[in-house]
Design an enzyme around this catalytic site. Structure first.
Site, mmCIF file in Angstrom:
data_model
loop_
_atom_site.group_PDB
_atom_site.id
_atom_site.type_symbol
_atom_site.label_atom_id
_atom_site.label_comp_id
_atom_site.label_asym_id
_atom_site.label_seq_id
_atom_site.Cartn_x
_atom_site.Cartn_y
_atom_site.Cartn_z
ATOM 1 N N SER A 95 -12.598 31.918 69.453
ATOM 2 C CA SER A 95 -12.488 33.339 69.774
ATOM 3 C C SER A 95 -13.733 33.808 70.520
ATOM 4 O O SER A 95 -14.092 33.250 71.554
ATOM 5 C CB SER A 95 -12.245 34.124 68.483
ATOM 6 O OG SER A 95 -11.874 35.458 68.755
ATOM 7 N N ASP A 217 -0.256 34.698 70.722
ATOM 8 C CA ASP A 217 -1.527 35.120 70.138
ATOM 9 C C ASP A 217 -1.745 36.584 70.516
ATOM 10 O O ASP A 217 -1.949 36.906 71.688
ATOM 11 C CB ASP A 217 -2.656 34.239 70.683
ATOM 12 C CG ASP A 217 -4.035 34.576 70.115
ATOM 13 O OD1 ASP A 217 -4.178 35.621 69.470
ATOM 14 O OD2 ASP A 217 -4.969 33.780 70.339
ATOM 15 N N HIS A 245 -4.043 33.522 66.082
ATOM 16 C CA HIS A 245 -5.332 33.439 66.751
ATOM 17 C C HIS A 245 -6.259 32.384 66.152
ATOM 18 O O HIS A 245 -7.373 32.215 66.628
ATOM 19 C CB HIS A 245 -6.008 34.821 66.679
ATOM 20 C CG HIS A 245 -7.207 34.958 67.557
ATOM 21 N ND1 HIS A 245 -7.169 34.727 68.930
ATOM 22 C CD2 HIS A 245 -8.495 35.317 67.278
ATOM 23 C CE1 HIS A 245 -8.370 34.932 69.439
ATOM 24 N NE2 HIS A 245 -9.203 35.282 68.464
#
Length: 267
Positions: A95, A217, A245
């Protein structure tokens, strides 16, 4: 300063193998990589750490000024690499850590020789000609909710971020991770993350790079993965058969396979 203690550094795996640094995302800690470490540690030296303000890192080292930008977190990465005297390591960032890895590589190119970006997003807010997945009003509302009631926000958002509604234990784990983070420090990291724009930094990447995206996502839609792949020179894009995610938790086998295939290609 004892960087190993400050960032709760853990080193495991094969001391003779190439070093792989695993970096967690917002609201998480190094434990989120527990399903990836066993797949790597036979052949690779594995380094894990917690960003200051997360996990078991030393909270006394937290500074709103330093961690009010992604550069502060990138400096954590560089200082961990320097403390361990890492050379040509492979940085795996989940991320927002994918962008932190880009910044760290620019700061210390001798330390990091390749990047793996897991569900990356260089900008979360839509812009002209760019879809980040959120309008500016959405992000404002998200941050207002987080700042006014962090625990309530965590309970609502963790299952949405994780996806995989048929496996509620995954969302529960992410919620618990969010809730274990100091709310004041989490608010700073959240604002730093969701208001960041690292699109121009991608153009400067000059190391082998793997971009991993999921089929679905809500935080980093596939348009973002395509943008990152298109912008990072010579990068590879792999679409995992996974949703949500956090594919290293929801689809660890597919995630690990893609990472290892990339690592082997670097030999």
């Amino acid at each position: 300063m004892d960087i190993a203690r400050r960032n709760n550094v853990t080193v495991t795996g094969n001391p003779r193998g190439r070093t792989v640094v695993l970096a967690h995302g917002f609201g998480c800690d190094q434990n989120m990589w527990r399903l990836t470490v066993p797949a790597l540690e036979r052949d690779y030296r594995v380094v894990l750490f917690d960003y200051v303000g997360s996990g078991r890192a030393d909270p006394s080292a937290f500074s709103k000024e330093r961690y009010g930008s992604l550069d502060g977190y990138a400096l954590d990465v560089v200082e961990v690499c320097e403390a361990l005297d890492l050379r040509d390591a492979v940085f795996v960032g989940h991320s927002v850590s994918a962008m932190i890895g880009v910044l760290a590589t620019a700061k210390a190119p001798e330390r990091i020789g390749a990047l793996v970006m897991v569900a990356p997003s260089p900008r979360y807010i839509d812009d002209e000609g760019y879809r980040g997945g959120f309008g500016s009003e959405d992000i404002d509302e998200l941050l207002e909710s987080l700042e006014s009631n962090y625990l309530g926000w965590s309970a609502v958002m963790a299952p949405v971020i994780m996806g995989n509604a048929e496996r509620p234990e995954l969302g529960e784990e992410l919620k618990n991770s969010f809730c274990a983070t100091d709310p004041d420090m989490a608010r700073v990291f959240a604002r730093t993350t969701f208001l960041s724009d690292s699109r121009d930094d991608l153009k400067g990447v000059r190391v082998p790079t793997l971009v991993l995206e999921c089929v679905q996502d809500v935080i980093a839609p596939r348009e973002v993965g395509a943008f990152v792949h298109r912008t990072v020179p010579g990068s590879r894009l792999v679409t995992l058969d996974a949703t949500g995610h956090c594919p290293h938790l929801s689809a660890p086998e597919a995630t690990n396979e893609a990472i290892i295939e990339f690592l082997v290609s670097l030999r």
